[in-house]
Design an enzyme around this catalytic site. Structure first.
Site, short mmCIF file in Angstrom:
data_model
loop_
_atom_site.label_atom_id
_atom_site.label_comp_id
_atom_site.label_asym_id
_atom_site.label_seq_id
_atom_site.Cartn_x
_atom_site.Cartn_y
_atom_site.Cartn_z
N GLU A 174 79.85 108.32 94.35
CA GLU A 174 80.49 108.09 93.07
C GLU A 174 81.35 109.31 92.78
OE1 GLU A 174 77.54 105.19 90.50
OE2 GLU A 174 77.34 107.35 90.23
N ASN A 175 82.61 109.05 92.45
CA ASN A 175 83.57 110.15 92.23
C ASN A 175 83.58 111.11 93.42
OD1 ASN A 175 84.16 109.18 89.56
ND2 ASN A 175 82.23 110.10 88.88
N GLU A 217 73.80 109.41 102.00
CA GLU A 217 73.35 110.80 102.05
C GLU A 217 72.74 111.22 100.71
OE1 GLU A 217 76.17 113.57 103.75
OE2 GLU A 217 77.21 111.96 104.82
N THR A 281 76.34 116.79 113.57
CA THR A 281 76.07 118.11 114.15
C THR A 281 77.28 119.04 113.97
OG1 THR A 281 76.54 116.99 116.25
CG2 THR A 281 74.25 117.54 115.80
N TYR A 282 77.56 119.36 112.73
CA TYR A 282 78.63 120.30 112.39
C TYR A 282 78.38 120.83 110.98
CZ TYR A 282 80.32 115.67 110.94
OH TYR A 282 80.40 114.40 110.44
N GLU A 283 79.21 121.77 110.57
CA GLU A 283 79.13 122.40 109.23
C GLU A 283 77.98 123.40 109.12
OE1 GLU A 283 81.47 121.60 106.06
OE2 GLU A 283 82.40 121.81 108.03
N TRP A 405 84.74 114.10 113.10
CA TRP A 405 85.11 114.27 111.69
C TRP A 405 86.17 115.37 111.65
CZ3 TRP A 405 84.60 111.73 107.30
CH2 TRP A 405 84.94 112.38 106.12
#
Length: 427
Positions: A174-175, A217, A281-283, A405
């Site tokens: 949302e938003n 998420e 699997t990143y960030e 991504w």
């Protein structure tokens, strides 16, 4: 193909001569942003079939063959050498390309604002030949079970022209923020849930989506089983239509890992229910955190090795970033790093006349520079070496493939290396 790391005083002409190719081929293949000002530590993918190796002290045909996974008899034959002939240090040997295995590739594409930027659509068009799935991000679920559509523009046509499975990505946003309460409603209010599934089916038929992908998420831990039940119900519904079902999963390293991002994601249940998962699997290095590699290979491996205890390798797509970050030092909480493409990172290093270094533990390139205001910066990004390390991990662990991504930041070397390592599955 071969990865070459630029050394001091090397030029494109000299590199092209060493590999029996041309300067134009190098520039075109790598879309080199700094052809007249190469950076020490910059990687180039050499667009040749197979690769070359220069004999070093202590090498033998057998040891070189072992290094590259070919037979020493084949190595001798293609280089017209006697099996008993001593190797001269500096001798250039041709290494034939190994057989490629099949793999699947997905890329998310995220239109923002009220129109699709032409560069984003062009990025999708350039990547689509190398993809199994194309995933516009995202259809946002609403609290009444309806859907807010993303800008699709020509993405369905691009997918159709390149035999990509069009992936319908659905989020509990949302938003543009993931919302646990929205997730609770969709997973527990059965009349709304039924309306939600009906709307998904109608929309998928309208645009010819063939994979339905839930990226839910920051769900409540209490909704873990509700999410599993919902996925079983969705699987039965979508399977009747002949569609795939997939999910995005937070990068966990244990079944009971604590934290609002992790607890509602049940790896074992998803592995049993859905056709495949994308593990994010990143960030590790992220825009709001301290400077570090975005997807260091050690933590990536740890997540995937845990996943393999819960589901088959054939259902796992490794997540991979197509970007890096430029942090201003020292790190201050609340300050945000700037996202950069690999091409932009190389240009930054060239402009500031600094060498690119490579962290062999993280398997990632980085450099530091000082801006015109005297502020120190640290940049971590991706290059041919870091991507090849991930491809090697995919092959070692026999994973389904890789999911990116996200499209829109140029990284031509990635697509070259897909072709070198894999046969892209088209469905």
């Amino acid at each position: 193909m071969q990865i070459h790391v630029v050394q001091p005083n090397q030029s494109l002409y000299g590199i092209a001569q060493a590999y029996s190719t041309t300067v134009n081929d190098l520039i075109e293949a790598n879309e080199i942003p700094n052809p007249n000002d190469l950076v020490v530590g910059q990687t180039l993918v050499i667009p040749i079939v197979g690769s070359f190796y220069w004999v070093q002290s202590g090498d033998s045909l057998w040891s070189i063959a072992q290094k590259f996974g070919v037979s020493y008899q084949q190595l001798a034959q293609v280089n017209r050498l006697s099996l008993t002939q001593p190797l001269r240090i500096g001798l250039r040997l041709y290494i034939p390309r190994k057989a490629r295995r099949n793999a699947e590739f997905n890329a998310y594409v995220e239109p923002r604002g009220t129109t699709v930027a032409p560069v984003l659509e062009e990025s999708a068009r350039e990547a689509a030949p190398y993809l199994t799935y194309l995933a516009p991000f995202s259809f946002q679920a609403l609290r009444d079970g309806s859907l807010k559509e993303p800008l699709l523009n020509n993405f369905p046509a691009i997918a159709r022209a390149n035999n990509n499975v069009l992936m319908m990505v659905i989020t509990n946003q949302e938003n543009d923020q993931f919302n646990a309460e929205l997730g609770r409603i969709l997973l527990n209010d059965i009349p709304i849930q039924d309306r939600f599934l009906n709307n998904i089916v109608a929309t998928a038929k309208k645009y010819n989506f063939r994979d339905i992908h839930f990226d839910f998420e920051f769900l409540r831990p209490a909704d873990r089983e509700a999410y599993n039940r919902f996925l079983r119900k969705a699987k039965a519904r979508f399977q009747a239509e002949g569609w795939l079902l997939s999910t995005a999963l937070a990068p966990k390293t244990s079944r009971e890992q604590k934290g609002e991002w992790y607890e509602a994601h049940d790896y074992r249940a998803h592995g049993e229910i859905v056709d495949f998962v994308v593990i994010m699997t990143y960030e590790w290095g992220y825009s709001g955190g301290p400077a570090m590699a975005v997807s260091p290979i050690g933590p990536v491996r740890k997540v995937i090795e845990y996943a393999l205890t819960e589901m088959p390798a054939s259902k796992i797509m490794m997540g991979q970033n197509l970007y890096g970050y430029d942090w201003t030092l020292p790190f201050v909480q609340g300050k945000v790093a700037k996202a950069v493409s690999p091409q932009q990172a190389i240009q930054l290093a060239a402009t500031n006349n600094v060498a690119i270094q490579y962290d062999t533990t993280a398997q990632a390139p980085f450099f530091r520079y000082r801006d015109k205001d005297g502020k120190q910066h640290e940049v971590w990004f991706e290059d041919a070496r870091s991507i090849q390390a991930k491809f090697n991990l995919i092959k070692e662990l026999n994973l389904r493939g890789m999911s990116y991504w996200k499209l829109g930041l140029a990284f031509p070397q990635n697509w070259l290396l897909i072709v070198e390592n894999f046969n892209v599955v088209k469905r």
